[in-house]
Write a protein that holds these residues in place. Structure first.
Motif, PDB file in Angstrom:
ATOM      1  N   ARG A 150       0.859  -1.128  -0.044  1.00 61.75           N
ATOM      2  CA  ARG A 150       0.185  -0.024   0.026  1.00 61.75           C
ATOM      3  C   ARG A 150       0.904   1.225   0.197  1.00 61.75           C
ATOM      4  N   ASN A 151       0.317   2.447  -0.537  1.00 59.40           N
ATOM      5  CA  ASN A 151       1.204   3.464  -0.738  1.00 59.40           C
ATOM      6  C   ASN A 151       0.643   4.332   0.417  1.00 59.40           C
ATOM      7  N   TYR A 152       1.211   5.457   0.507  1.00 58.54           N
ATOM      8  CA  TYR A 152       0.987   6.562   1.585  1.00 58.54           C
ATOM      9  C   TYR A 152      -0.508   6.696   1.713  1.00 58.54           C
ATOM     10  N   TRP A 153      -1.128   7.165   0.557  1.00 55.67           N
ATOM     11  CA  TRP A 153      -2.365   7.750   0.611  1.00 55.67           C
ATOM     12  C   TRP A 153      -3.491   6.594   0.895  1.00 55.67           C
ATOM     13  N   GLU A 154      -3.325   5.345   0.271  1.00 56.42           N
ATOM     14  CA  GLU A 154      -4.269   4.360   0.798  1.00 56.42           C
ATOM     15  C   GLU A 154      -4.248   4.304   2.176  1.00 56.42           C
TER      16      GLU A 154
END
Length: 409
Positions: A150-154
């Protein structure tokens, strides 16, 4: 020390649960469930993070052991703090959870419980402040403990979604409780108003019956007087006329007594069926009344210059109530002052009751507040007994309560 005015918005609202020392069975069950849920998630999450590849949490594997155990210790403290979430310690607990939410995973469930509690039991301003604070720490969390896949925004978005859901859920519960509380308050007010209306209707009906019976009794007594006067004027009337007049007098007297019993029965206070009429106090009970006041701290000088047995019962009852009200007023407005009670009079001249005490000097913060209706009711009672009552400040700087009651020969 109490909270100063600028921090009173942090205090519990009217819907705040009681102190833990007085928890109900339901409160105990909920608190135990909350603690087991929060601490259980802490234990399970820590064990899962210690594995080479976490199965429940999607944290990146290989977290340092010191960070995992620090997370566990901080989360355990937060879970234990759930036992005091019903008190004013909820705010310090929430601040603590906001601080550790920057890095903690094991305290996630505890944090949601604390947020839900704030949403239910605190004002919206408090909830908004903590929601913004937690959202800010949630934005920092992915940098410290990023998740695999998962990236930061997720990561930040999912955390914010959970926070919003918990806040909305708590606000719905709070709104429902407020609605129920308003319904309960409205029902209690409606019941009280209904009882007041019933009491007013009963009083109105009693007054109506009393006026009606007054007219009836006046009519019947006038018949008695008329026929008795006829017999007095014509003592040599025919035996049949005397018998008829006597029959009318007897029937009218009997009916008047029946009507009088009905009036007394209607106007009498409600009592359990079969309960005896309580004895009414008279002048003979004044020494006991004075002694009762002395035991309450009132200095009483009692001087009764009449024989209590010689005073009519009705006059004695009214005099007793006058002295009782006078002592009550002195105890309220002039505590510690000497109260002089004098009762004198004779048959034909009437009965004089006088209650005197020094005029209160200055304010007294410990004085008992009064409704101001005692003397009004006493004046009405005295007037109904055929007497008169006066009260006020005297030139000798005293408060005097003086009453005169008729004492027929």
């Amino acid at each position: 020390m109490g909270f100063s005015q600028e921090y009173r918005w942090l205090l519990p609202s009217a819907l705040e649960a009681p102190d833990p020392g007085r928890r109900s069975t339901r409160d105990w069950l909920i608190d135990v469930l909350a603690f087991l849920s929060g601490f259980g998630f802490t234990v399970y999450g820590t064990i899962d993070l210690l594995r080479p590849e976490p199965t429940l949490l999607v944290e990146q594997a290989g977290n340092p052991a010191w960070l995992i155990w620090t997370d566990f210790a901080c989360a355990t403290v937060a879970a234990i703090g759930l036992w005091w979430r019903r008190t004013r310690l909820l705010i310090p607990l929430a601040i603590y959870c906001v601080v550790i939410s920057i890095f903690t995973v094991a305290a996630a469930f505890t944090l949601l419980i604390v947020l839900f509690t704030i949403a239910v039991h605190r004002k919206f301003l408090v909830l908004a402040i903590f929601f913004v604070s937690i959202t800010a720490t949630n934005a920092v969390f992915p940098f410290i403990r990023p998740e695999t896949g998962r990236n930061y925004w997720e990561t930040a978005a999912w955390g914010t979604v959970f926070l919003v859901i918990v806040c909305l859920w708590g606000m719905v519960v709070r709104a429902r409780r407020q609605l129920l509380a308003s319904y309960r308050d409205r029902a209690e007010r409606a019941e009280a108003e209904q009882q007041l209306r019933v009491a007013q209707a009963r009083t109105t009906e009693r007054n109506r019956i009393a006026r009606e019976m007054h007219d009836v009794l006046a009519h019947r007594i006038s018949l008695l007087s008329l026929h008795a006067g006829a017999l007095e004027i014509k003592p040599d009337a025919a035996p049949d006329d005397v018998a008829n007049a006597a029959g009318v007098i007897r029937a009218s007297a009997h009916q008047a007594l029946q009507d009088l019993r009905e009036v007394i029965g209607v106007l009498r206070d409600d009592r359990p069926e079969g309960a005896p009429e309580p004895p009414q106090p008279t002048l003979g009970e004044l020494p006991a009344l004075a002694e009762e006041s002395r035991s309450a701290g009132v200095k009483v000088s009692l001087d009764v210059a009449v024989e209590p047995e010689a005073v009519p019962a009705g006059t004695g009852r009214t005099a007793y109530r006058i002295v009782q009200e006078g002592l009550t007023n002195a105890r309220k407005h002039a505590p510690g002052a000497l109260v002089r009670v004098n009762v004198a009079g004779s048959a034909g001249d009437g009965l004089v009751i006088e209650v005197r005490n020094p005029w209160p000097i200055g304010g007294n913060g410990t004085s008992i507040p009064g409704t101001g209706t005692g003397l009004i009711g006493l004046t009405e009672r005295t007037a109904l007994a055929g007497g008169r009552l006066s009260h006020g400040r005297t030139p000798q700087n005293e408060f005097a309560l003086t009453a005169w009651l008729p004492w027929p020969t």
